[in-house]
Design a protein around this motif. Sequence first.
Motif, short mmCIF file in Angstrom:
data_model
loop_
_atom_site.label_atom_id
_atom_site.label_comp_id
_atom_site.label_asym_id
_atom_site.label_seq_id
_atom_site.Cartn_x
_atom_site.Cartn_y
_atom_site.Cartn_z
N SER A 1 0.83 -1.21 0.00
CA SER A 1 0.00 0.00 0.00
C SER A 1 0.87 1.26 0.00
CB SER A 1 -0.94 0.00 1.21
OG SER A 1 -0.23 0.14 2.43
N LEU A 2 1.98 1.22 0.74
CA LEU A 2 2.88 2.37 0.74
C LEU A 2 3.58 2.53 -0.60
CD1 LEU A 2 4.49 2.03 4.30
CD2 LEU A 2 2.79 3.71 3.55
N TRP A 3 3.99 1.44 -1.18
CA TRP A 3 4.67 1.49 -2.48
C TRP A 3 3.80 2.18 -3.52
CZ3 TRP A 3 9.56 0.03 -4.05
CH2 TRP A 3 9.78 -0.02 -5.43
N PHE A 4 2.52 1.86 -3.52
CA PHE A 4 1.61 2.44 -4.51
C PHE A 4 0.94 3.72 -4.02
CE2 PHE A 4 1.74 -2.10 -5.83
CZ PHE A 4 2.28 -1.90 -7.09
N GLY A 5 1.28 4.17 -2.82
CA GLY A 5 0.76 5.44 -2.32
C GLY A 5 -0.71 5.42 -1.97
N VAL A 6 -1.21 4.27 -1.49
CA VAL A 6 -2.62 4.14 -1.14
C VAL A 6 -2.76 4.17 0.39
CG1 VAL A 6 -4.70 2.72 -1.30
CG2 VAL A 6 -3.07 2.78 -3.21
N PRO A 7 -3.45 5.15 0.96
CA PRO A 7 -3.64 5.19 2.41
C PRO A 7 -4.55 4.07 2.89
CG PRO A 7 -4.92 6.93 1.37
CD PRO A 7 -4.08 6.30 0.29
N THR A 8 -4.35 3.65 4.13
CA THR A 8 -5.10 2.50 4.66
C THR A 8 -5.96 2.88 5.86
OG1 THR A 8 -3.21 1.90 6.05
CG2 THR A 8 -3.36 0.82 3.93
N ALA A 9 -6.99 2.06 6.07
CA ALA A 9 -7.76 2.05 7.30
C ALA A 9 -7.47 0.71 7.97
CB ALA A 9 -9.25 2.20 7.02
N THR A 10 -7.07 0.73 9.23
CA THR A 10 -6.53 -0.46 9.89
C THR A 10 -7.63 -1.32 10.50
OG1 THR A 10 -6.24 0.66 12.02
CG2 THR A 10 -4.43 0.82 10.45
N TRP A 11 -7.55 -2.61 10.18
CA TRP A 11 -8.43 -3.60 10.81
C TRP A 11 -7.63 -4.89 10.98
CZ3 TRP A 11 -14.22 -4.42 9.16
CH2 TRP A 11 -14.85 -5.30 10.06
N PRO A 12 -6.71 -4.93 11.95
CA PRO A 12 -5.85 -6.11 12.13
C PRO A 12 -6.64 -7.30 12.64
CG PRO A 12 -5.58 -4.60 13.97
CD PRO A 12 -6.47 -3.90 12.97
N ARG B 1 -0.96 5.30 14.65
CA ARG B 1 -0.61 6.14 15.80
C ARG B 1 0.82 6.71 15.72
NH1 ARG B 1 -3.65 4.31 20.52
NH2 ARG B 1 -5.80 4.05 19.78
N ASP B 2 1.74 5.93 15.18
CA ASP B 2 3.15 6.34 15.19
C ASP B 2 3.53 7.05 13.89
OD1 ASP B 2 5.79 6.65 15.81
OD2 ASP B 2 6.11 4.62 16.48
N PHE B 3 3.25 6.43 12.76
CA PHE B 3 3.67 7.00 11.48
C PHE B 3 2.69 8.01 10.90
CE2 PHE B 3 5.71 2.57 10.69
CZ PHE B 3 6.70 2.85 11.62
N GLY B 4 1.41 7.95 11.33
CA GLY B 4 0.40 8.85 10.76
C GLY B 4 0.11 8.58 9.31
N LEU B 5 0.18 7.29 8.91
CA LEU B 5 -0.02 6.91 7.52
C LEU B 5 -1.34 6.17 7.31
CD1 LEU B 5 3.61 5.64 6.80
CD2 LEU B 5 2.61 7.82 6.06
N ALA B 6 -2.18 6.11 8.33
CA ALA B 6 -3.43 5.35 8.24
C ALA B 6 -4.44 5.93 9.22
CB ALA B 6 -3.17 3.87 8.54
N VAL B 7 -5.71 5.59 8.99
CA VAL B 7 -6.77 5.88 9.96
C VAL B 7 -7.16 4.57 10.63
CG1 VAL B 7 -7.62 7.83 8.61
CG2 VAL B 7 -8.67 5.58 8.31
N GLU B 8 -7.78 4.69 11.78
CA GLU B 8 -8.16 3.50 12.53
C GLU B 8 -9.62 3.11 12.28
OE1 GLU B 8 -7.47 3.90 16.73
OE2 GLU B 8 -5.74 5.21 16.39
#
Length: 481
Positions: free
Chosen positions: A372-383, A397-404
């Motif tokens: 997702s980072l390689w292609f520049g697509v932001p994520t919403a996290t659902w582990p 929380r740390d990198f600020g590259l996704a929403v929860e």
Amino acid sequence: MKTAELVFIPFPEAGHIFSSVEMAKLLAGRDQRLSITVLIMHLPFETKFFKPDTSNPQRIRFVDIPLDESVMESISKERPHYIADAVDFFGLQKPQVRNAVSQLISESSEASQLAGFVIDMFTTSMMEVADEFGAPTYAFLTSGAGILGLVFHLYTLQEDFGKDLDEYKDSDTELSVPAFSKPVPAKVLPAVVFDKETGGLAMMNNFASKFKKTKGILINTFEELESHAVKSLLQDHTVPTVYPVGPIVNLDNKKSEEAIMTWLDDQPASSVVFLCFGSKSSFKEDQSKEIAYALERAGHRFLWSIRTSPAKGKSGVPGECENPKEFLPEGFLERTADIGKVIGWAPQVAVLSHPAVGGFVSHCGWNSTLESLWFGVPTATWPLYAEQQINAFLMARDFGLAVEIKLDYKQESFPGDGPPVLVTAEEIENGIRRLMEGDETVEIRERVKKMSEKSRSTLKEDGSSHAYLGQFIKAVVDNVS
């Protein structure tokens, strides 16, 4: 000039074997003094084998390791813990690996020398075989630097300070971990941390103790993404030299289905939210319906990969969903026909690389995170399981590259997990809206775009991952000179 021969022994599942093969290709392509043999094993309790692309690799050969029938008899079919079974399996396969390496050496020319084994976190038992051949062992970690630092830290707490990790279970405690720049909530610790019953914790501690005895650790990450964790590991004198050489992304794996790509071609740029939860993940009917309600209410275009769960009590890979109507609210497919498409297996790399995709609802597996980072697509996290909660914490929380959507969701992957709490349609809708619209999205997209550029430049000649890979190659070649 001697050729240095490395023997790779990856865990034969999608999240491990594909990136291991790509790592082997990167090494062999970088230096003609290296040749690599990848040993391919087949888990006896798996229903599907993920076969890597073995076509025309340069100075790489693939050797299938036969399954000894006695191994099947030695592994209890009643044990519920899949990972513990896998670790036992590799221990029992040592004679087969020993024979394969002996044959490799006998067939090699005088100009070739065994330079080392490259193991996986689940194949640490093969270090004993490497010792028999007088060869050093290196490790390739298909996860990130942060999780490695966490595992080492938890191991130290137990071994040096007598800490019982059970005190963190269901706790609101936040842990100070050297590899993390922010306190880590106990609720995002991997489930294996609390699994004493069937070997999960023992497996994690074995992984930590064995990795500390290797000659070096290749990590599928890059310094620009995990700068704090990488610096922490490099400064820790109890840890072997680490080499952040990623992102290792299988860009050749762009196999796609025409119907999916044709549908995406008809959508506006960055308008589609893609929902996909990995090769081993699926949801039950009640959770699937909550996702459907959320998608319908949010109103964004969507591409949703639905898989069916393995039979109850069975491990393995989810199957294709032949009739999605069984899992979805009545009339959902008809009402969303103009904005959405429900699919089975998803050609993830091809989808993420498509300009129509503007967001990714992800389980936060490390390979998916890097893609997702390689292609520049932001994520919403659902582990869902393994270290995915940690990955979600880092990204959001740390990198600020996704929403929860969730950080601490856990599926019933390990004993004692209990049934997962239902994630409501309201929570999912809120996450999708935050991912696809509003001021927060603009900021995240900008950060993801910059990290995408860094993920590509780090592999170039003047990049940090390129330099670390060179350092690793020099260490290997010097060992046989």
